[in-house]
Design a protein around this motif. Structure first.
Motif, PDB file in Angstrom:
ATOM      1  N   GLY A 234       0.783  -1.234   0.000  1.00 11.61           N
ATOM      2  CA  GLY A 234       0.000   0.000   0.000  1.00 11.61           C
ATOM      3  C   GLY A 234       0.807   1.271   0.000  1.00 11.61           C
ATOM      4  O   GLY A 234       0.253   2.359   0.233  1.00 11.61           O
ATOM      5  N   GLY A 235       2.111   1.171  -0.239  1.00 11.45           N
ATOM      6  CA  GLY A 235       2.934   2.372  -0.349  1.00 11.45           C
ATOM      7  C   GLY A 235       2.922   3.223   0.901  1.00 11.45           C
ATOM      8  O   GLY A 235       2.956   2.713   2.020  1.00 11.45           O
ATOM      9  N   GLN A 236       2.842   4.546   0.706  1.00  8.45           N
ATOM     10  CA  GLN A 236       2.909   5.473   1.828  1.00  8.45           C
ATOM     11  C   GLN A 236       1.539   5.950   2.293  1.00  8.45           C
ATOM     12  O   GLN A 236       1.440   6.937   3.033  1.00  8.45           O
ATOM     13  CB  GLN A 236       3.782   6.670   1.452  1.00  8.45           C
ATOM     14  N   SER A 237       0.484   5.270   1.884  1.00  7.22           N
ATOM     15  CA  SER A 237      -0.824   5.573   2.454  1.00  7.22           C
ATOM     16  C   SER A 237      -0.826   5.169   3.925  1.00  7.22           C
ATOM     17  O   SER A 237      -0.017   4.348   4.359  1.00  7.22           O
ATOM     18  CB  SER A 237      -1.920   4.799   1.720  1.00  7.22           C
ATOM     19  N   LEU A 238      -1.699   5.748   4.687  1.00  9.43           N
ATOM     20  CA  LEU A 238      -1.753   5.420   6.112  1.00  9.43           C
ATOM     21  C   LEU A 238      -1.972   3.928   6.317  1.00  9.43           C
ATOM     22  O   LEU A 238      -1.235   3.278   7.073  1.00  9.43           O
ATOM     23  CB  LEU A 238      -2.871   6.214   6.799  1.00  9.43           C
ATOM     24  N   GLU A 239      -2.958   3.367   5.651  1.00 12.24           N
ATOM     25  CA  GLU A 239      -3.239   1.940   5.828  1.00 12.24           C
ATOM     26  C   GLU A 239      -2.104   1.079   5.293  1.00 12.24           C
ATOM     27  O   GLU A 239      -1.788   0.026   5.858  1.00 12.24           O
ATOM     28  CB  GLU A 239      -4.564   1.580   5.148  1.00 12.24           C
ATOM     29  N   GLY A 240      -1.479   1.522   4.226  1.00 11.89           N
ATOM     30  CA  GLY A 240      -0.358   0.776   3.677  1.00 11.89           C
ATOM     31  C   GLY A 240       0.814   0.725   4.635  1.00 11.89           C
ATOM     32  O   GLY A 240       1.420  -0.339   4.842  1.00 11.89           O
ATOM     33  N   GLU A 241       1.146   1.857   5.238  1.00 14.25           N
ATOM     34  CA  GLU A 241       2.265   1.893   6.183  1.00 14.25           C
ATOM     35  C   GLU A 241       1.945   1.086   7.445  1.00 14.25           C
ATOM     36  O   GLU A 241       2.804   0.362   7.963  1.00 14.25           O
ATOM     37  CB  GLU A 241       2.605   3.339   6.543  1.00 14.25           C
ATOM     38  N   LEU A 242       0.728   1.201   7.938  1.00 17.27           N
ATOM     39  CA  LEU A 242       0.334   0.426   9.125  1.00 17.27           C
ATOM     40  C   LEU A 242       0.409  -1.074   8.834  1.00 17.27           C
ATOM     41  O   LEU A 242       0.878  -1.862   9.666  1.00 17.27           O
ATOM     42  CB  LEU A 242      -1.083   0.810   9.562  1.00 17.27           C
ATOM     43  N   SER A 243      -0.044  -1.454   7.645  1.00 16.77           N
ATOM     44  CA  SER A 243      -0.006  -2.868   7.268  1.00 16.77           C
ATOM     45  C   SER A 243       1.431  -3.373   7.212  1.00 16.77           C
ATOM     46  O   SER A 243       1.741  -4.473   7.688  1.00 16.77           O
ATOM     47  CB  SER A 243      -0.686  -3.051   5.905  1.00 16.77           C
ATOM     48  N   ALA A 244       2.335  -2.569   6.662  1.00 19.75           N
ATOM     49  CA  ALA A 244       3.739  -2.970   6.566  1.00 19.75           C
ATOM     50  C   ALA A 244       4.348  -3.180   7.948  1.00 19.75           C
ATOM     51  O   ALA A 244       5.085  -4.151   8.173  1.00 19.75           O
ATOM     52  CB  ALA A 244       4.526  -1.916   5.789  1.00 19.75           C
ATOM     53  N   ILE A 245       4.041  -2.289   8.875  1.00 12.69           N
ATOM     54  CA  ILE A 245       4.579  -2.430  10.238  1.00 12.69           C
ATOM     55  C   ILE A 245       4.079  -3.722  10.867  1.00 12.69           C
ATOM     56  O   ILE A 245       4.847  -4.459  11.514  1.00 12.69           O
ATOM     57  CB  ILE A 245       4.180  -1.221  11.108  1.00 12.69           C
ATOM     58  N   ARG A 246       2.812  -4.037  10.673  1.00 18.14           N
ATOM     59  CA  ARG A 246       2.261  -5.265  11.265  1.00 18.14           C
ATOM     60  C   ARG A 246       2.926  -6.505  10.664  1.00 18.14           C
ATOM     61  O   ARG A 246       3.231  -7.466  11.389  1.00 18.14           O
ATOM     62  CB  ARG A 246       0.751  -5.307  11.055  1.00 18.14           C
TER      63      ARG A 246
END
Length: 327
Positions: A234-246
């Protein structure tokens, strides 16, 4: 404004270091803050109130910051110095582990790498650079030369354009338009100090965030930096960044690539299945670049640093039935 929004979380992370300083320019608005050092920056073609101020010209701010550090005596009291920015998530606990890991990889590397352990070292974690004390003291000893910057009053037009950039970058990459730290620091370590001071500086890692690196015996270093701009989830979208951290947090405990591949094969998201090693290689990073949301800094602190209350990390998902199509 963007930096100010991230500052509360960045403060919490930096407080875990043995010491830290934030640098800003003297024209920065707001009251004085004991954790900030104000430094003088020369006027730039792109002014402070315009978009793109100091874009790819980080060293215009870093040169007076180094001058402050080297003159203050602070450098005598610490063994390692990390140059990072507010849009980096930095885990000091992981940084300590990874510094030790890099030194171990150098010790297990070529005879040249083993010998370099006794000298100046600059670890390259993407555009975050980690200097050992020996290198910083060598920089201080040569600051009469290294500290020279291009002046607006110079007779040479290229120096006027490069105002504030290190003068010794003249003739090197980006001059005179830019002076990015991920170009300047490697140039200093690979070319300038070896030629001017006969110094040999070890530079394990890579100055490109997300780029892998190996020692002289083809053994991989721990990935220094994970790049959100390359985030498949999801790139640098909020949901994308949160997903990457998880996902990175989920994979932290996986010991080898076989375990990583098994995790990814069982994951319900196709993006994880197809980009398995991108996440697996980043499971131990100390630095994540281009973290552009406060909530993502907070989640990274909670999950990657085990700091604060957070939703427990879910175990790897069970394999989907053979006939089921991954979401």
């Amino acid at each position: 404004k963007f930096d100010e929004e991230l500052l509360p979380e960045v403060r919490k992370q930096f407080a875990k270091c043995d010491g830290h300083i934030f640098f800003t320019d003297r024209q920065s608005p707001g009251p004085d803050d004991a954790s900030f050092a104000r430094v003088d920056l020369p006027p730039q073609k792109v002014t402070r109130d315009q978009g793109g101020w100091l874009y790819h010209r980080n060293m215009v701010g870093l040169m007076p910051s180094w001058n402050y550090l080297l003159q203050s005596g602070i450098v005598d009291h610490f063994d390692w110095f990390i140059n990072t920015e507010l849009d980096h998530f930095l885990s000091p606990s992981r940084a300590r582990i990874n510094i030790a890991s890099y030194l171990k990889s150098m010790e297990e590397g070529s005879s040249q790498e083993q010998a370099s352990l006794a000298g100046p070292i600059m670890l390259m974690w993407g555009n975050v650079f980690v200097f050992n004390k020996k290198l910083v003291l060598e920089m201080r000893n040569r600051w009469d030369f290294l500290g020279q910057t291009a002046s607006a009053a110079a007779s040479a037009n290229d120096e006027v354009v490069a105002v504030g950039c290190p003068l010794w970058m003249k003739g090197h990459s980006e001059w005179p338009q830019s002076c990015s730290q991920d170009v300047v620091y490697p140039t200093m370590a690979w070319d300038v100090l070896p030629k001017k001071a006969k110094l040999k500086i070890a530079t394990p890692g890579d100055p490109g965030c997300g780029h892998p690196a190996k020692n002289g015996k083809n053994q991989e270093y721990t990935l220094g930096c994970w790049e959100m701009q390359q985030n498949p989830a999801g790139g640098q979208s909020l949901e994308g960044e949160l997903s990457a951290i998880r996902i990175l947090a989920d994979m932290e405990g996986l010991k080898d690539k076989q375990a990583g591949e098994a995790y990814c094969a069982a994951h319900p998201k196709e993006v994880v299945q197809k980009n398995c090693m991108k996440f697996f290689d980043g499971r131990h990073v100390a630095v994540i670049h281009h973290v552009s949301h406060l909530a993502v800094h907070r989640l990274a602190r909670e999950l990657l640093d085990k700091d604060g209350t957070a939703v427990p990390v879910a175990p790897p998902p069970a394999p989907a039935p053979a006939e089921a199509k991954p979401a």
